[in-house]
Design a protein around this motif. Structure first.
Motif, PDB file in Angstrom:
ATOM      1  N   TYR A 107       0.847  -1.202   0.028  1.00 49.35           N
ATOM      2  CA  TYR A 107       0.028  -0.046   0.026  1.00 49.35           C
ATOM      3  C   TYR A 107       0.742   1.069   0.059  1.00 49.35           C
ATOM      4  O   TYR A 107       1.723   1.532   0.792  1.00 49.35           O
ATOM      5  N   VAL A 108       0.613   2.119  -0.839  1.00 52.24           N
ATOM      6  CA  VAL A 108       1.664   3.363  -1.061  1.00 52.24           C
ATOM      7  C   VAL A 108       0.477   4.489  -1.453  1.00 52.24           C
ATOM      8  O   VAL A 108      -0.305   4.529  -2.012  1.00 52.24           O
ATOM      9  N   ARG A 109       1.289   5.820  -1.165  1.00 50.60           N
ATOM     10  CA  ARG A 109       0.683   6.798  -1.282  1.00 50.60           C
ATOM     11  C   ARG A 109       0.715   7.317  -2.841  1.00 50.60           C
ATOM     12  O   ARG A 109       1.890   6.877  -3.538  1.00 50.60           O
ATOM     13  N   PRO A 110      -0.282   7.808  -3.454  1.00 54.64           N
ATOM     14  CA  PRO A 110      -0.372   7.676  -4.918  1.00 54.64           C
ATOM     15  C   PRO A 110       0.867   8.524  -5.734  1.00 54.64           C
ATOM     16  O   PRO A 110       1.399   8.158  -6.468  1.00 54.64           O
ATOM     17  N   SER A 111       1.225   9.675  -5.009  1.00 52.12           N
ATOM     18  CA  SER A 111       2.427  10.429  -5.447  1.00 52.12           C
ATOM     19  C   SER A 111       3.565   9.537  -5.514  1.00 52.12           C
ATOM     20  O   SER A 111       4.499   9.619  -6.419  1.00 52.12           O
ATOM     21  N   VAL A 112       3.820   8.773  -4.414  1.00 54.08           N
ATOM     22  CA  VAL A 112       5.287   8.258  -4.266  1.00 54.08           C
ATOM     23  C   VAL A 112       5.132   6.858  -5.072  1.00 54.08           C
ATOM     24  O   VAL A 112       6.170   6.557  -5.634  1.00 54.08           O
TER      25      VAL A 112
END
Length: 310
Positions: A107-112
């Motif tokens: 699970y990752v933040r979209p920008s990263v």
């Protein structure tokens, strides 16, 4: 007082394993009704299984509140133990091979994900061709109980209660804008002219952050709070801020690890000088307190650390 493994060994029998499976579902959802839907049982049957398990273990696993339930301290400990057993069992059932295999959810933040992770994934795929990677993005706090997530890569200050967090890499920040915008506002080398600009905010920079948290933090460090204008646009992603800046909409707070390619291309510039450390902020690998980590998670952690150093 006996510890949990002692209690499990003394009081469990074959009939209780179904009840333990039920307990895991209830603990994930913190709901008898949602667990019942997952297990294709009635809520009453789920409640009876939990009661039998509590009786067998001589432990109270849940507190029954007016409209919800929550784990007791003993219930939380049992949940962590069983999650570890479950992960080890899944790994043990994988076919014997010299290569890491199985499924891994990140699970990752979209920008990263878009600007840092995705450009590097071909290397991971080449190294671990038998590992199926499922990447999910979002700005919501990650809930390891209800989402099938093995590992999260989050931007923030490192405080994630109840979870293990390990700093992967730090971050530096600085205002960025297009060359045309800087020229139009006479901004290069003149921070006082920020007052006539439009600021672009990532309103969800990290959990519980104010909509202008990044700009306020930078302005305090530069002693420029009085220069921040009222005119602003807000987004829910850092990369949308930099995209808007690239198209002359205003000045964004750029994170170096995400905007450096745009700086190298000349699409964005640093009108007020170079990057400074984002005090206390960085990218963290976050997961439940499970030891040891499954092999598939360990190889992802090691690969991400290698990427962070390159």
């Amino acid at each position: 007082m006996l510890n949990l493994p002692d209690r499990l060994g003394m009081r469990l029998n074959g009939a209780q394993f179904a009840n333990l499976h039920t307990f895991l579902a209830v603990a994930r959802h913190l709901s008898f009704s949602q667990a019942a839907q997952e297990l294709c049982l009635t809520a009453s049957a789920v409640s009876h299984r939990i009661a039998r398990l509590e009786q067998a273990l001589a432990l109270r696993l849940f507190e029954r509140l007016t409209r919800r339930i929550r784990l007791t301290a003993e219930g939380e400990r049992l949940y962590q133990v069983l999650q570890g057993f479950e992960a080890q069992l899944q790994e043990a059932l994988q076919p014997l091979t010299t290569q890491v295999s199985g499924a891994l959810s990140l699970y990752v933040r979209p920008s990263v994900a878009q600007h840092w992770l995705v450009p590097r994934l071909a290397d991971f795929q080449q190294r671990y061709p038998q590992l199926s990677l499922d990447i999910r993005t979002g700005n919501d706090p990650v809930d390891f109980r209800t989402r099938p997530v093995d590992l999260a890569l989050l931007y923030g200050h490192g405080e994630f209660p109840g979870l293990v967090s390990r700093l992967l890499m730090d971050e530096q920040i600085a205002p960025v804008c297009s060359p045309q915008y800087a020229e139009r506002h006479g901004l290069i080398g003149h921070p006082e002219r920020l007052a006539q600009c439009t600021l672009l905010h990532d309103a969800l920079a990290w959990e519980h952050a104010a909509f202008d948290a990044e700009w306020q933090r930078w302005a305090r460090e530069q002693n420029l709070q009085q220069l921040l204008p009222a005119s602003h646009l807000t987004f829910d992603r850092s990369d949308l801020c930099s995209a808007a800046a690239r198209h002359h909409a205003g000045v964004a707070m750029g994170r170096q690890r995400l905007v450096q390619p745009l700086l190298d291309q000349g699409a964005l510039i640093l009108p007020l000088g170079g990057f400074s450390q984002a005090a206390g902020q960085g990218y963290y690998l976050v997961h439940p307190p499970r030891e040891p980590l499954a092999q598939r998670v360990r190889v992802m952690v090691e690969w991400l650390r290698e990427c962070a150093l390159s």
